[in-house]
Design a protein around this motif. Structure first.
Motif, PDB file in Angstrom:
ATOM      1  N   GLU A  55       0.820  -1.203   0.000  1.00 32.40           N
ATOM      2  CA  GLU A  55       0.000   0.000   0.000  1.00 32.40           C
ATOM      3  C   GLU A  55       0.861   1.263   0.000  1.00 32.40           C
ATOM      4  N   VAL A  56       1.941   1.255   0.789  1.00 30.92           N
ATOM      5  CA  VAL A  56       2.793   2.443   0.874  1.00 30.92           C
ATOM      6  C   VAL A  56       3.457   2.743  -0.459  1.00 30.92           C
ATOM      7  N   ILE A  57       4.040   1.733  -1.109  1.00 32.91           N
ATOM      8  CA  ILE A  57       4.732   2.029  -2.370  1.00 32.91           C
ATOM      9  C   ILE A  57       3.731   2.363  -3.471  1.00 32.91           C
ATOM     10  N   ALA A  58       2.517   1.784  -3.395  1.00 33.15           N
ATOM     11  CA  ALA A  58       1.496   2.146  -4.386  1.00 33.15           C
ATOM     12  C   ALA A  58       1.107   3.612  -4.236  1.00 33.15           C
ATOM     13  N   ARG A  59       0.847   4.038  -3.007  1.00 33.49           N
ATOM     14  CA  ARG A  59       0.465   5.434  -2.776  1.00 33.49           C
ATOM     15  C   ARG A  59       1.626   6.375  -3.087  1.00 33.49           C
ATOM     16  N   LEU A  60       2.833   6.004  -2.687  1.00 29.94           N
ATOM     17  CA  LEU A  60       3.993   6.873  -2.882  1.00 29.94           C
ATOM     18  C   LEU A  60       4.264   7.106  -4.360  1.00 29.94           C
ATOM     19  N   THR A  61       4.236   6.038  -5.157  1.00 25.50           N
ATOM     20  CA  THR A  61       4.567   6.179  -6.577  1.00 25.50           C
ATOM     21  C   THR A  61       3.436   6.775  -7.390  1.00 25.50           C
ATOM     22  N   SER A  62       2.245   6.942  -6.788  1.00 29.34           N
ATOM     23  CA  SER A  62       1.144   7.594  -7.492  1.00 29.34           C
ATOM     24  C   SER A  62       1.143   9.107  -7.304  1.00 29.34           C
ATOM     25  N   LEU A  63       2.009   9.617  -6.425  1.00 29.90           N
ATOM     26  CA  LEU A  63       2.042  11.054  -6.143  1.00 29.90           C
ATOM     27  C   LEU A  63       2.685  11.830  -7.291  1.00 29.90           C
ATOM     28  N   PRO A  64       2.353  13.107  -7.441  1.00 33.12           N
ATOM     29  CA  PRO A  64       3.122  13.973  -8.353  1.00 33.12           C
ATOM     30  C   PRO A  64       4.591  13.988  -7.926  1.00 33.12           C
ATOM     31  N   ASP A  65       5.471  14.264  -8.883  1.00 35.75           N
ATOM     32  CA  ASP A  65       6.910  14.129  -8.627  1.00 35.75           C
ATOM     33  C   ASP A  65       7.381  14.934  -7.423  1.00 35.75           C
ATOM     34  N   ASP A  66       6.958  16.200  -7.310  1.00 37.46           N
ATOM     35  CA  ASP A  66       7.429  17.035  -6.204  1.00 37.46           C
ATOM     36  C   ASP A  66       6.923  16.525  -4.859  1.00 37.46           C
ATOM     37  N   ASP A  67       5.666  16.068  -4.837  1.00 35.97           N
ATOM     38  CA  ASP A  67       5.131  15.503  -3.597  1.00 35.97           C
ATOM     39  C   ASP A  67       5.861  14.214  -3.237  1.00 35.97           C
ATOM     40  N   MET A  68       6.105  13.362  -4.234  1.00 35.98           N
ATOM     41  CA  MET A  68       6.797  12.099  -3.981  1.00 35.98           C
ATOM     42  C   MET A  68       8.204  12.345  -3.455  1.00 35.98           C
ATOM     43  N   ALA A  69       8.880  13.354  -3.999  1.00 36.03           N
ATOM     44  CA  ALA A  69      10.234  13.668  -3.544  1.00 36.03           C
ATOM     45  C   ALA A  69      10.230  14.105  -2.087  1.00 36.03           C
ATOM     46  N   ALA A  70       9.268  14.945  -1.687  1.00 34.08           N
ATOM     47  CA  ALA A  70       9.200  15.429  -0.308  1.00 34.08           C
ATOM     48  C   ALA A  70       8.904  14.294   0.664  1.00 34.08           C
ATOM     49  N   VAL A  71       7.934  13.449   0.326  1.00 28.53           N
ATOM     50  CA  VAL A  71       7.590  12.334   1.210  1.00 28.53           C
ATOM     51  C   VAL A  71       8.737  11.327   1.268  1.00 28.53           C
ATOM     52  N   SER A  72       9.379  11.065   0.135  1.00 33.06           N
ATOM     53  CA  SER A  72      10.518  10.139   0.117  1.00 33.06           C
ATOM     54  C   SER A  72      11.653  10.654   0.993  1.00 33.06           C
ATOM     55  N   ALA A  73      11.905  11.969   0.931  1.00 32.39           N
ATOM     56  CA  ALA A  73      12.954  12.549   1.780  1.00 32.39           C
ATOM     57  C   ALA A  73      12.621  12.348   3.253  1.00 32.39           C
ATOM     58  N   ALA A  74      11.363  12.555   3.618  1.00 27.58           N
ATOM     59  CA  ALA A  74      10.958  12.354   5.012  1.00 27.58           C
ATOM     60  C   ALA A  74      11.100  10.901   5.425  1.00 27.58           C
TER      61      ALA A  74
END
Length: 400
Positions: A151-170
């Protein structure tokens, strides 16, 4: 108990007190012997005498790292005793100095040494894992982990690039903090704050109005005391609101305070305590038990005004550590006096609320998951039907 984390924020006075005690020791005053274990590079432990003596213990295989060994450090102190459980401070002081002079990674582990009655050998008991015991508790069932992972990787990879980058950094800062918690609590605390800041800078709202700033009332008193004209007062307000640091700190604290889900501080949490069996080979862990559930932060649930103040203090602790090496986060405070932090600007006469490491990390994890649920698609491309790997049945025989 001496408040070393307030009076000795960098460790300098602790070092000086140790050295002065050795230099000024009166004849006939018996020193106190201390033991700590050190993990260092090499295919063999080391042996040597000196201001700090070292004796070999064992080899240590750490996946992903070069050859490592464990050696026992022995050192003496003379004079007033430091708090027995100031383990992070003692270990950090010796580890930092040994790493500097050896030009090798010398990780000194914060542990308590004990001895079984009628036996000569000592064994080490890890205690700093209790700062955030969930991280060291037995693993959940793999099926549960796999379901959450999907579920986490599905939600993470569905985000817009800038949002995904911010969440990935966190997510990565949360990971780095967990690796440091039992080794350097101040560093782990700063990284956890940094993880929340990654989210706040992307998803928070920087203050733009004077009244949105929680220190505006204090500055209004200053303006009145100085009898500034309306033009001067407005110029000061405008200049203060352009201060980038104010916006960073205020955005951080406001985001963290307002985005945490309802009931976060009253959510019941449990601690896990491993058992220990002492034998001549050293302390061996055995299955432990979970504590009774208690609210995560009843003091914050009862007084919401303390929540933002505590996040502000966390941000100040992070800045003090990164910019000046101040270590006002310690195992002693986190374990025994987690709620209070003296306000040095007021001569230490007032106390301000502070979050424990476990509370702060839980906040970061909750904010990451909340942003994923709010912004991500739970299964955009059918991950429930793809990428499934079945492991072979366990066997007592090695693979051919």
């Amino acid at each position: 108990m001496t408040r070393l984390d307030e009076t000795d924020p960098t460790g300098a006075s602790r070092l000086k007190a140790w050295v002065d005690g050795l230099r000024d020791a009166a004849p006939g005053v018996p020193p106190t012997s201390h033991l700590l274990r050190m993990i260092h590079p090499g295919v063999r432990p080391i042996l040597g005498n000196g201001l700090v003596a070292v004796e070999p213990q064992s080899l240590l295989h750490i996946p992903g790292e070069d050859a490592s060994a464990v050696s026992l450090l022995r050192y003496l102190t003379v004079g007033p005793e430091q708090p027995t459980l100031d383990l992070h401070g003692q270990a950090a002081m010796l580890g930092a100095l040994l790493t500097l002079v050896a030009d090798r990674r010398c990780q000194v582990a914060p542990e308590v040494f004990a001895k079984v009655e009628d036996q000569d050998h000592h064994f080490a008991i890890p205690v700093t894992g209790q700062v955030d015991s969930t991280l060291g508790a037995p693993m959940p069932a793999w099926e549960e982990i796999d379901s959450r992972f999907r579920e986490v990787i599905a939600r993470l990879t569905s985000l817009p690039d800038d949002d995904m980058a911010a969440v990935s950094a966190a997510i990565h800062m949360h990971y780095c903090a967990t690796l440091l918690i039992t080794r350097d609590l101040a560093g782990a605390y700063a990284l956890t704050v940094g993880g929340i800041e990654c989210l706040a800078q992307r998803f928070g709202n920087p203050p733009s109005d004077w009244q949105d700033w929680d220190k505006a009332a204090g500055w209004e008193k200053f303006i009145a005391q100085q009898q500034l004209s309306d033009q001067q007062a407005q110029a000061l307000r405008s200049r203060l609101m352009k201060d980038q640091h104010i916006k960073l700190a205020e955005t951080f604290a406001t985001y963290a305070t307002t985005r945490l889900p309802n009931g976060f501080w009253t959510q019941p949490v449990r601690s896990y305590l491993w058992g220990i069996r002492a034998d001549p080979a050293g302390a061996q862990p055995v299955e432990g038990s979970w504590s009774e559930p208690v609210p995560r932060g009843p003091e914050f649930a009862e007084d919401s005004s303390k929540v933002k103040a505590a996040f502000k203090m966390a941000y100040q602790s992070r800045s003090g550590f990164l910019h000046a090496g101040k270590r006002d986060v310690s195992f002693v405070r986190d374990a025994f006096n987690p709620m209070l932090l003296a306000d040095e600007r007021d001569g230490g006469s007032r106390e301000k609320p502070r979050m424990t490491m476990a509370q702060l990390r839980a906040a970061l994890r909750s904010l990451i998951l909340m942003e994923l649920v709010k912004r991500g698609d739970p299964d955009p491309k059918g991950l429930d039907e793809t990428g499934y790997i079945t492991m072979p049945e366990a066997s007592d025989s090695p693979p051919a």
